[in-house]
Design an enzyme around this catalytic site. Sequence first.
Site, PDB file in Angstrom:
ATOM      1  N   TYR A   1       0.792  -1.229   0.000  1.00 13.68           N
ATOM      2  CA  TYR A   1       0.000   0.000   0.000  1.00 13.68           C
ATOM      3  C   TYR A   1       0.824   1.279   0.000  1.00 13.68           C
ATOM      4  O   TYR A   1       0.264   2.368   0.075  1.00 13.68           O
ATOM      5  CB  TYR A   1      -0.945   0.018   1.206  1.00 13.68           C
ATOM      6  CG  TYR A   1      -2.147  -0.870   1.037  1.00 13.68           C
ATOM      7  CD1 TYR A   1      -2.011  -2.247   1.017  1.00 13.68           C
ATOM      8  CD2 TYR A   1      -3.416  -0.339   0.890  1.00 13.68           C
ATOM      9  CE1 TYR A   1      -3.109  -3.073   0.861  1.00 13.68           C
ATOM     10  CE2 TYR A   1      -4.524  -1.158   0.735  1.00 13.68           C
ATOM     11  CZ  TYR A   1      -4.367  -2.521   0.727  1.00 13.68           C
ATOM     12  OH  TYR A   1      -5.455  -3.330   0.570  1.00 13.68           O
TER      13      TYR A   1
ATOM     14  N   LYS B   1       3.383 -14.942   4.422  1.00 13.02           N
ATOM     15  CA  LYS B   1       3.743 -15.889   3.358  1.00 13.02           C
ATOM     16  C   LYS B   1       5.279 -15.940   3.303  1.00 13.02           C
ATOM     17  O   LYS B   1       5.900 -15.761   2.247  1.00 13.02           O
ATOM     18  CB  LYS B   1       3.137 -15.428   2.018  1.00 13.02           C
ATOM     19  CG  LYS B   1       3.233 -16.438   0.891  1.00 13.02           C
ATOM     20  CD  LYS B   1       2.267 -17.602   1.028  1.00 13.02           C
ATOM     21  CE  LYS B   1       2.438 -18.591  -0.094  1.00 13.02           C
ATOM     22  NZ  LYS B   1       1.477 -19.705  -0.028  1.00 13.02           N
TER      23      LYS B   1
ATOM     24  N   ASP C   1      -2.531 -18.399   2.899  1.00 10.91           N
ATOM     25  CA  ASP C   1      -3.500 -19.241   2.187  1.00 10.91           C
ATOM     26  C   ASP C   1      -4.160 -20.230   3.148  1.00 10.91           C
ATOM     27  O   ASP C   1      -5.365 -20.483   3.076  1.00 10.91           O
ATOM     28  CB  ASP C   1      -2.866 -19.950   0.977  1.00 10.91           C
ATOM     29  CG  ASP C   1      -1.505 -20.553   1.282  1.00 10.91           C
ATOM     30  OD1 ASP C   1      -0.927 -20.247   2.342  1.00 10.91           O
ATOM     31  OD2 ASP C   1      -1.009 -21.345   0.451  1.00 10.91           O
TER      32      ASP C   1
ATOM     33  N   ASP D   1      -6.535  -6.935   4.821  1.00 13.92           N
ATOM     34  CA  ASP D   1      -7.642  -6.395   4.035  1.00 13.92           C
ATOM     35  C   ASP D   1      -8.544  -7.545   3.584  1.00 13.92           C
ATOM     36  O   ASP D   1      -9.769  -7.514   3.750  1.00 13.92           O
ATOM     37  CB  ASP D   1      -7.050  -5.652   2.819  1.00 13.92           C
ATOM     38  CG  ASP D   1      -8.110  -4.968   1.984  1.00 13.92           C
ATOM     39  OD1 ASP D   1      -9.175  -4.625   2.533  1.00 13.92           O
ATOM     40  OD2 ASP D   1      -7.879  -4.774   0.784  1.00 13.92           O
TER      41      ASP D   1
ATOM     42  N   ASP E   1     -12.372  -9.012   5.279  1.00 12.01           N
ATOM     43  CA  ASP E   1     -13.615  -9.119   4.499  1.00 12.01           C
ATOM     44  C   ASP E   1     -14.182 -10.535   4.599  1.00 12.01           C
ATOM     45  O   ASP E   1     -15.398 -10.727   4.677  1.00 12.01           O
ATOM     46  CB  ASP E   1     -13.375  -8.779   3.015  1.00 12.01           C
ATOM     47  CG  ASP E   1     -13.567  -7.291   2.719  1.00 12.01           C
ATOM     48  OD1 ASP E   1     -13.256  -6.467   3.615  1.00 12.01           O
ATOM     49  OD2 ASP E   1     -14.018  -6.944   1.619  1.00 12.01           O
TER      50      ASP E   1
HETATM   51 MG    MG Z   1     -11.000  -3.581   2.193  1.00  8.36          MG
END
Ligand code: MG
Length: 337
Positions: free
Chosen positions: A125, A173, A206, A230, A234
């Site tokens: 980001y 990861k 994962d 992120d 969700d």
């Molecule tokens: Mg989001």
Amino acid sequence: MGVNLCVIEGDGIGREIIPAAVQILHVVAPQVNVVVAEAGWDTFERQGSALPDETMQLAVDCGAVLFGAAASPSYPVDGYAVPIVRLRRQLQTYASLRPTNYLPVPTARDGVDLIVVRENTEDLYIGHEYTADNGHTGISEKVITRRATERVARKTYELARAAGRHKVTIVHKASVLLQSDGLFRKVALEVGAAYPDILTDELLVDTAAYWMVKDPSRFDMLLTPNLYGDILSDMAAAWGGGLGLAPSLSLGDGVALAEPVHGCAPDIAGQNIANPTAAILSLALLLRHHWGMHEAASQIENAVRVTLAAGFHTADIHFDGALSTQAYTDRVCMNLG
Ligand code: MG
Ligand code: NAI
């Protein structure tokens, strides 16, 4: 000087759900002074900046922000920078808390009670993106630093202690991204070692996604770099009953940014049907964790629970018998007690 809150509605349903949260705020904490500021795509079109200097200054001066959502194009636009990402970085709200608890709606999964803590200032980001090979290659830099990992890890373990939680799962990861996620893992484990009262474990991202779908009740707190947090938050939101119910609070040293997990939902904007619960519960997180107004926070959370348990809901939860944003908010208000 009193307690100030900078309120930014943004675009789309931000203009419906944020006023709903402010309506609740005026009831439970009338002493909070609301300062309105603007940001988002509409602001960009009118002023040439999605986050005007004036808004940034008000956010900094208030030290507490309630943000709706901003519409961001999925292609490069000259001069446009995603406002929420800039706000998080400028305010250095480095830890994003994204709790999922069971709420009494048919779409939620009983037994889920977890918090995703997402690093909020770096990873992919940072916006270091460029093209090579005459536009045929796109490159985004992923940056992980010891400093940012240490502070988000410490915040996670401190919150775990304060909330009486027992386990932190570090998600990464590192098996492939040895330098970036490898550093995140190493530093997070180092910090965790200083908290022997909290169990630390780790999962590859994962596998964490697999378990988030298969058995979310195995999670207590998750500590993740920015992008994985992120996505996983969700996923967790689905178990909490959906995006319309998922709150978040980004914390730094002395500043806080409350924001629903969802975006500006252009598909339902302007119809007075959006679910304001995520925004309302984000406000509750702000009251609890930033201002220490625990009673007011519980008052809001209980009112939401009672309202949903009584079968009142918006259309995202269940189409039959759905209330409008305003009618649902009024119900929550009535249940504030
Ligand atoms: Mg989001
Ligand atoms: P979204 O979260 O806005 O919507 C996803 C789906 O969930 C849609 O079907 C929407 O109707 C539904 N939904 C979301 N919140 C809801 C609510 N409170 N009540 C009822 N239904 C709700 O994500 P999407 O569609 O991927 O993105 C739309 C826009 O939002 C994009 O421009 C994106 O950049 C922006 N966005 C902004 C964020 C922010 O400013 N913090 C965060 C995420 C997306």
